[in-house]
Motif scaffolding. Structure first.
Motif, PDB file in Angstrom:
ATOM      1  N   ILE A 137      -0.943   1.217  -4.031  1.00 35.08           N
ATOM      2  CA  ILE A 137      -2.165   1.549  -3.301  1.00 35.08           C
ATOM      3  C   ILE A 137      -3.377   1.562  -4.229  1.00 35.08           C
ATOM      4  O   ILE A 137      -4.508   1.343  -3.800  1.00 35.08           O
ATOM      5  N   GLN A 138      -3.130   1.789  -5.512  1.00 36.91           N
ATOM      6  CA  GLN A 138      -4.234   1.785  -6.478  1.00 36.91           C
ATOM      7  C   GLN A 138      -4.820   0.387  -6.655  1.00 36.91           C
ATOM      8  O   GLN A 138      -5.923   0.234  -7.210  1.00 36.91           O
ATOM      9  N   ASP A 139      -4.101  -0.641  -6.186  1.00 35.33           N
ATOM     10  CA  ASP A 139      -4.617  -2.009  -6.299  1.00 35.33           C
ATOM     11  C   ASP A 139      -5.731  -2.282  -5.284  1.00 35.33           C
ATOM     12  O   ASP A 139      -6.431  -3.294  -5.400  1.00 35.33           O
ATOM     13  N   LEU A 140      -5.865  -1.413  -4.312  1.00 34.59           N
ATOM     14  CA  LEU A 140      -6.926  -1.593  -3.319  1.00 34.59           C
ATOM     15  C   LEU A 140      -8.242  -1.110  -3.896  1.00 34.59           C
ATOM     16  O   LEU A 140      -8.380   0.055  -4.286  1.00 34.59           O
ATOM     17  N   ASN A 141      -9.214  -2.007  -3.961  1.00 29.59           N
ATOM     18  CA  ASN A 141     -10.522  -1.625  -4.486  1.00 29.59           C
ATOM     19  C   ASN A 141     -11.425  -1.140  -3.359  1.00 29.59           C
ATOM     20  O   ASN A 141     -11.017  -1.051  -2.193  1.00 29.59           O
ATOM     21  N   ILE A 142     -12.663  -0.841  -3.686  1.00 22.63           N
ATOM     22  CA  ILE A 142     -13.581  -0.279  -2.703  1.00 22.63           C
ATOM     23  C   ILE A 142     -13.854  -1.257  -1.554  1.00 22.63           C
ATOM     24  O   ILE A 142     -14.035  -0.853  -0.400  1.00 22.63           O
ATOM     25  N   ASN A 143     -13.860  -2.554  -1.863  1.00 22.73           N
ATOM     26  CA  ASN A 143     -14.058  -3.550  -0.803  1.00 22.73           C
ATOM     27  C   ASN A 143     -12.873  -3.580   0.163  1.00 22.73           C
ATOM     28  O   ASN A 143     -13.057  -3.738   1.375  1.00 22.73           O
ATOM     29  N   ASP A 144     -11.667  -3.417  -0.374  1.00 27.54           N
ATOM     30  CA  ASP A 144     -10.471  -3.400   0.472  1.00 27.54           C
ATOM     31  C   ASP A 144     -10.492  -2.197   1.408  1.00 27.54           C
ATOM     32  O   ASP A 144     -10.207  -2.322   2.605  1.00 27.54           O
ATOM     33  N   TRP A 145     -10.820  -1.030   0.859  1.00 29.50           N
ATOM     34  CA  TRP A 145     -10.897   0.164   1.703  1.00 29.50           C
ATOM     35  C   TRP A 145     -12.024   0.045   2.723  1.00 29.50           C
ATOM     36  O   TRP A 145     -11.898   0.506   3.868  1.00 29.50           O
ATOM     37  N   GLY A 146     -13.108  -0.576   2.312  1.00 34.30           N
ATOM     38  CA  GLY A 146     -14.198  -0.807   3.261  1.00 34.30           C
ATOM     39  C   GLY A 146     -13.757  -1.686   4.416  1.00 34.30           C
ATOM     40  O   GLY A 146     -14.102  -1.446   5.578  1.00 34.30           O
ATOM     41  N   ALA A 181       0.813  -1.215   0.000  1.00 36.42           N
ATOM     42  CA  ALA A 181       0.000   0.000   0.000  1.00 36.42           C
ATOM     43  C   ALA A 181       0.846   1.264   0.000  1.00 36.42           C
ATOM     44  O   ALA A 181       0.356   2.341  -0.379  1.00 36.42           O
ATOM     45  N   LEU A 182       2.121   1.170   0.407  1.00 34.40           N
ATOM     46  CA  LEU A 182       2.984   2.349   0.481  1.00 34.40           C
ATOM     47  C   LEU A 182       4.162   2.274  -0.478  1.00 34.40           C
ATOM     48  O   LEU A 182       5.125   3.025  -0.347  1.00 34.40           O
ATOM     49  N   SER A 183       4.092   1.375  -1.430  1.00 31.93           N
ATOM     50  CA  SER A 183       5.197   1.238  -2.390  1.00 31.93           C
ATOM     51  C   SER A 183       4.689   1.256  -3.828  1.00 31.93           C
ATOM     52  O   SER A 183       5.146   0.490  -4.672  1.00 31.93           O
TER      53      SER A 183
END
Length: 376
Positions: free
Chosen positions: A284-293, A279-281
Motif C-alpha cells: 500500500i505504501q507504493d500508492l502515491n498521492i496521485n493514486d490516492w487522489g 494494496a492489501l498485501s
C-alpha cells in the motif's frame, strides 16, 4: 414516491422537500466548483437572476440569465462527466492497487456518504427482512458483479472503449422491460437494438483478432478479453436497473442506493484480501498521492456525488432529456483516456463505438418518449 419508465430513465421519482432541494442543490454546486437524476440549480430564493413579473409578464414566462442556463447545463451533464472521468482515474491506479480493491474502495466510502446524507435529511432506514433481502440482492448484482466485472475489464481494455460497452446496458434493459413489463418495442427501438448489437460485435471481433494474434495458439480464451468483462458488467447493470422498481417497493431509494453500495462492496473487499491485491498485501505504501487522489475521486465524485446529482436532476425536471445524455459518459471517458493515458481507438474500434452509441441513443429516444408521455 412514483416509479415510472425503465432503463436509463430513472424509475423512481423521489419528491424532495424545499429544504432538501436547497441542500442537494448547494451540495451539487460545491461538487462542480471542486472538480451511481435535469433540474433547477436551487430554489427560487437562490436564483437572483431569474425574473418572474406577473404584472409585466401575464403569460408567466420565466426569464433565465445566461449564467443560470450555463450552471443548469453543467449540473445536468456533471454525473456523466464524473462517471466517464472516474473510469480513467480507476484505470490509472489499477496496476498498483488491484482491481477488487479499487472496486470496493469506490463502493464502500461512497455508500457510507449517501447513507449519512439520507439520514441527515430524515430518510427512513430500511426495515424488515424483505427490504434488506431486496437491497442485498440489488447490491450483489448491481454493485458486486458490476464493479467487479468493470475493474477486471479495465485491466484489459481502454477506459473509453470500456465505457462504451458499459453504457450499452439500455439495450439489454429495453429487452428485459419488454419481457418482464410488457413494454412494446417500436421500429426505432428495434433498429437501435440491432445497431447496438452490430457495434458490440465489431468491438469484440477486434479484441478477439488482436488477442488471438498475440497469444499462443490454443491458450487464448474469452476471459482474456477486456471487452467481454465489460459486457458482463453492462448486463449486471442492466439487471440492477430493472431491479430498482422492486427494491423501491421496500425501501427509500436513496437509502437503498447507499446500502447496496456498502453491502455490495464488502464481498469485493473480502475477495481483494483473499487474492492478495497489492494494496492489501504489503504494497500500500507504493500508492502515491496521485493514486490516492484517483481512488477518492472515483469514490466521491464517480459514485457518491454523481449519484446524488443524478437523483436530484431526476426529481426536478425532464427524464427524457436526462436519459438522452447517456452517450456523454463514453465520450468523456474516451477524451480523458486520450489526454491522460494516451489511449487511442483503432479504426474498427471507433466504428464499433460510433455504431453502438447511435443504437443506444435510438433506444433511449424511444424509451424517453414513452416515459414523458406517462408523466404528461
Amino acid at each position: 414516491m412514483e416509479c415510472i419508465g425503465t432503463g436509463s430513465d430513472v424509475e423512481c421519482v423521489v419528491p424532495l422537500t424545499d429544504r432538501e432541494s436547497k441542500v442537494v442543490g448547494k451540495f451539487a454546486g460545491r461538487a462542480m466548483k471542486t472538480s451511481g437524476w435535469s433540474g433547477d440549480m436551487a430554489s427560487s430564493s437562490d436564483r437572483g437572476q431569474t425574473i418572474l413579473d406577473n404584472k409585466n409578464n401575464p403569460e408567466g414566462v420565466v426569464q433565465v440569465s445566461v449564467i443560470d442556463m450555463v450552471l443548469e447545463t453543467l449540473l445536468l451533464i456533471s454525473p456523466f462527466f464524473f462517471w466517464g472521468t472516474a473510469m480513467v482515474a480507476m484505470k490509472g491506479v489499477l496496476p498498483k492497487a488491484g482491481p477488487l480493491f479499487v472496486a470496493s474502495f469506490r463502493l464502500i466510502p461512497a455508500g457510507t456518504l449517501l447513507i449519512a446524507f439520507a439520514s441527515s435529511r430524515g430518510r427512513k432506514m430500511p426495515v424488515g427482512t424483505s427490504a434488506w433481502l431486496a437491497i442485498a440482492l440489488f447490491g450483489l448484482i448491481d454493485a458486486s458483479c458490476f464493479q467487479g466485472f468493470l475493474t477486471e475489464g479495465l485491466r484489459k481494455t481502454s477506459a473509453g472503449l470500456g465505457s462504451v460497452i458499459i453504457d450499452s446496458q439500455p439495450l439489454t434493459v429495453a429487452v428485459l422491460a419488454a419481457l418482464l413489463f410488457g413494454e412494446t418495442l417500436g421500429p426505432i427501438a428495434i433498429s437501435g437494438l440491432g445497431l447496438g448489437i452490430v457495434g458490440l460485435i465489431l468491438l469484440e471481433v477486434h479484441s478477439v483478432m488482436v488477442l488471438g494474434k498475440s497469444a499462443e495458439v490454443g491458450q487464448w480464451t474469452l476471459w482474456d478479453s477486456g471487452e467481454w468483462w465489460m459486457l458482463l458488467a453492462a448486463q449486471s447493470m442492466a439487471v440492477g436497473t430493472v431491479m430498482v422498481r422492486w427494491v423501491c417497493q421496500y425501501s427509500d431509494p436513496i437509502m437503498a442506493t447507499g446500502w447496496h453500495m456498502v453491502l455490495g462492496g464488502l464481498p469485493l473487499l473480502a475477495l481483494s484480501v483473499w487474492q492478495q491485491d497489492p494494496a492489501l498485501s504489503g504494497h500500500i505504501q507504493d500508492l502515491n498521492i496521485n493514486d490516492w487522489g484517483a481512488l477518492f475521486y472515483s469514490s466521491l465524485f464517480g459514485s457518491a456525488i454523481s449519484y446524488g446529482v443524478f437523483f436530484y436532476n431526476a426529481t426536478r425536471g425532464s427524464l427524457t432529456k436526462l436519459s438522452s445524455l447517456t452517450f456523454l459518459t463514453p465520450m468523456f471517458a474516451t477524451l480523458f483516456g486520450y489526454l491522460v493515458l494516451d489511449e487511442m481507438l483503432s479504426g474498427v474500434q471507433l466504428a464499433g463505438a460510433v455504431v453502438t452509441l447511435v443504437g443506444i441513443y435510438m433506444v433511449n429516444l424511444k424509451v424517453g418518449s414513452e416515459t414523458q408521455d406517462k408523466v404528461d
